[in-house]
Design a protein around this motif. Sequence first.
Motif, PDB file in Angstrom:
ATOM      1  N   SER A 193      63.523  40.101  17.081  1.00  0.00           N
ATOM      2  CA  SER A 193      64.282  41.225  16.539  1.00  0.00           C
ATOM      3  C   SER A 193      63.828  42.542  17.176  1.00  0.00           C
ATOM      4  O   SER A 193      64.668  43.371  17.568  1.00  0.00           O
ATOM      5  CB  SER A 193      64.102  41.286  15.023  1.00  0.00           C
ATOM      6  OG  SER A 193      64.740  42.424  14.490  1.00  0.00           O
ATOM      7  N   VAL A 194      62.522  42.719  17.285  1.00  0.00           N
ATOM      8  CA  VAL A 194      61.998  43.936  17.904  1.00  0.00           C
ATOM      9  C   VAL A 194      62.452  44.020  19.353  1.00  0.00           C
ATOM     10  O   VAL A 194      62.887  45.079  19.826  1.00  0.00           O
ATOM     11  CB  VAL A 194      60.452  43.977  17.800  1.00  0.00           C
ATOM     12  CG1 VAL A 194      59.858  45.042  18.708  1.00  0.00           C
ATOM     13  CG2 VAL A 194      60.027  44.200  16.364  1.00  0.00           C
ATOM     14  N   GLN A 195      62.367  42.896  20.054  1.00  0.00           N
ATOM     15  CA  GLN A 195      62.788  42.872  21.460  1.00  0.00           C
ATOM     16  C   GLN A 195      64.282  43.172  21.577  1.00  0.00           C
ATOM     17  O   GLN A 195      64.699  43.936  22.450  1.00  0.00           O
ATOM     18  CB  GLN A 195      62.469  41.515  22.075  1.00  0.00           C
ATOM     19  CG  GLN A 195      62.738  41.445  23.559  1.00  0.00           C
ATOM     20  CD  GLN A 195      62.357  40.101  24.153  1.00  0.00           C
ATOM     21  OE1 GLN A 195      62.072  39.158  23.431  1.00  0.00           O
ATOM     22  NE2 GLN A 195      62.366  40.014  25.471  1.00  0.00           N
ATOM     23  N   ALA A 196      65.091  42.594  20.703  1.00  0.00           N
ATOM     24  CA  ALA A 196      66.539  42.838  20.741  1.00  0.00           C
ATOM     25  C   ALA A 196      66.841  44.303  20.451  1.00  0.00           C
ATOM     26  O   ALA A 196      67.710  44.908  21.106  1.00  0.00           O
ATOM     27  CB  ALA A 196      67.248  41.939  19.732  1.00  0.00           C
ATOM     28  N   GLN A 197      66.141  44.897  19.493  1.00  0.00           N
ATOM     29  CA  GLN A 197      66.356  46.306  19.183  1.00  0.00           C
ATOM     30  C   GLN A 197      65.966  47.198  20.361  1.00  0.00           C
ATOM     31  O   GLN A 197      66.656  48.163  20.688  1.00  0.00           O
ATOM     32  CB  GLN A 197      65.569  46.701  17.929  1.00  0.00           C
ATOM     33  CG  GLN A 197      66.129  46.107  16.659  1.00  0.00           C
ATOM     34  CD  GLN A 197      65.244  46.383  15.450  1.00  0.00           C
ATOM     35  OE1 GLN A 197      64.195  47.004  15.564  1.00  0.00           O
ATOM     36  NE2 GLN A 197      65.661  45.901  14.289  1.00  0.00           N
ATOM     37  N   THR A 198      64.855  46.859  20.998  1.00  0.00           N
ATOM     38  CA  THR A 198      64.406  47.619  22.164  1.00  0.00           C
ATOM     39  C   THR A 198      65.440  47.537  23.290  1.00  0.00           C
ATOM     40  O   THR A 198      65.784  48.552  23.920  1.00  0.00           O
ATOM     41  CB  THR A 198      63.037  47.097  22.647  1.00  0.00           C
ATOM     42  OG1 THR A 198      62.102  47.200  21.578  1.00  0.00           O
ATOM     43  CG2 THR A 198      62.537  47.870  23.842  1.00  0.00           C
ATOM     44  N   GLN A 199      65.933  46.331  23.539  1.00  0.00           N
ATOM     45  CA  GLN A 199      66.945  46.159  24.585  1.00  0.00           C
ATOM     46  C   GLN A 199      68.227  46.903  24.226  1.00  0.00           C
ATOM     47  O   GLN A 199      68.864  47.519  25.091  1.00  0.00           O
ATOM     48  CB  GLN A 199      67.230  44.677  24.808  1.00  0.00           C
ATOM     49  CG  GLN A 199      66.104  43.950  25.503  1.00  0.00           C
ATOM     50  CD  GLN A 199      66.359  42.448  25.618  1.00  0.00           C
ATOM     51  OE1 GLN A 199      67.306  41.920  25.044  1.00  0.00           O
ATOM     52  NE2 GLN A 199      65.496  41.768  26.363  1.00  0.00           N
ATOM     53  N   ALA A 242      67.759  50.537  24.909  1.00  0.00           N
ATOM     54  CA  ALA A 242      67.785  50.803  26.345  1.00  0.00           C
ATOM     55  C   ALA A 242      69.214  50.766  26.870  1.00  0.00           C
ATOM     56  O   ALA A 242      69.617  51.630  27.673  1.00  0.00           O
ATOM     57  CB  ALA A 242      66.922  49.775  27.084  1.00  0.00           C
ATOM     58  N   ILE A 243      69.995  49.802  26.418  1.00  0.00           N
ATOM     59  CA  ILE A 243      71.404  49.689  26.835  1.00  0.00           C
ATOM     60  C   ILE A 243      72.182  50.917  26.357  1.00  0.00           C
ATOM     61  O   ILE A 243      72.991  51.487  27.096  1.00  0.00           O
ATOM     62  CB  ILE A 243      72.031  48.378  26.323  1.00  0.00           C
ATOM     63  CG1 ILE A 243      71.411  47.185  27.065  1.00  0.00           C
ATOM     64  CG2 ILE A 243      73.546  48.402  26.469  1.00  0.00           C
ATOM     65  CD1 ILE A 243      71.769  45.837  26.477  1.00  0.00           C
ATOM     66  N   ARG A 244      71.924  51.309  25.092  1.00  0.00           N
ATOM     67  CA  ARG A 244      72.600  52.501  24.559  1.00  0.00           C
ATOM     68  C   ARG A 244      72.249  53.745  25.374  1.00  0.00           C
ATOM     69  O   ARG A 244      73.112  54.565  25.694  1.00  0.00           O
ATOM     70  CB  ARG A 244      72.175  52.723  23.094  1.00  0.00           C
ATOM     71  CG  ARG A 244      73.323  52.586  22.142  1.00  0.00           C
ATOM     72  CD  ARG A 244      72.935  52.922  20.701  1.00  0.00           C
ATOM     73  NE  ARG A 244      72.829  51.669  19.976  1.00  0.00           N
ATOM     74  CZ  ARG A 244      71.738  51.161  19.429  1.00  0.00           C
ATOM     75  NH1 ARG A 244      70.604  51.804  19.483  1.00  0.00           N
ATOM     76  NH2 ARG A 244      71.771  50.005  18.813  1.00  0.00           N
ATOM     77  N   GLU A 298      74.893  55.950  27.372  1.00  0.00           N
ATOM     78  CA  GLU A 298      75.074  57.386  27.109  1.00  0.00           C
ATOM     79  C   GLU A 298      74.905  58.194  28.393  1.00  0.00           C
ATOM     80  O   GLU A 298      75.644  59.156  28.633  1.00  0.00           O
ATOM     81  CB  GLU A 298      74.079  57.856  26.042  1.00  0.00           C
ATOM     82  CG  GLU A 298      74.422  57.357  24.652  1.00  0.00           C
ATOM     83  CD  GLU A 298      73.346  57.690  23.623  1.00  0.00           C
ATOM     84  OE1 GLU A 298      72.342  58.347  23.965  1.00  0.00           O
ATOM     85  OE2 GLU A 298      73.511  57.266  22.467  1.00  0.00           O
ATOM     86  N   ALA A 299      73.949  57.782  29.223  1.00  0.00           N
ATOM     87  CA  ALA A 299      73.750  58.485  30.497  1.00  0.00           C
ATOM     88  C   ALA A 299      74.973  58.308  31.389  1.00  0.00           C
ATOM     89  O   ALA A 299      75.436  59.275  32.025  1.00  0.00           O
ATOM     90  CB  ALA A 299      72.494  57.954  31.190  1.00  0.00           C
ATOM     91  N   LYS A 300      75.512  57.113  31.442  1.00  0.00           N
ATOM     92  CA  LYS A 300      76.704  56.858  32.270  1.00  0.00           C
ATOM     93  C   LYS A 300      77.913  57.608  31.712  1.00  0.00           C
ATOM     94  O   LYS A 300      78.760  58.083  32.470  1.00  0.00           O
ATOM     95  CB  LYS A 300      76.987  55.361  32.371  1.00  0.00           C
ATOM     96  CG  LYS A 300      75.973  54.657  33.236  1.00  0.00           C
ATOM     97  CD  LYS A 300      76.339  53.221  33.464  1.00  0.00           C
ATOM     98  CE  LYS A 300      75.239  52.608  34.312  1.00  0.00           C
ATOM     99  NZ  LYS A 300      75.665  51.446  35.027  1.00  0.00           N
TER     100      LYS A 300
END
Length: 105
Positions: free
Chosen positions: A74-80, A83-85, A89-91
């Motif tokens: 769960s922590v790893q999925a939230q971190t990913q 990062a994707i978000r 947002e940058a794009k």
Amino acid sequence: MDVSSRVLSELASREAALDAQIETARAQAQETVDAAQAQAASILRDAQDRVKAMQAQQDQQLARDVQQVREDASVQAQTQAQAIRARAEAKLGEAVDTIMRAVLP
């Protein structure tokens, strides 16, 4: 005949004594077997109780391990996801800039 009757009587007496000893030995042997069986049953019950306790302990450890794996995932999925978000947002910001430059002279 008197001597022979005394000899027979003595033999009969010895036979009776031997029979009594045999019967006593049988009774003692049966007691020993019964005690051994009781001890074996007790050992078996103790072993089964230990197996149940060990199984319960193993089940608890497995449950803890599964919970830890879930939490880590769960922590790893939230971190990913974060990062994707952030990349999205940058794009998005880059896309807005590109559109604005294309539309505005």
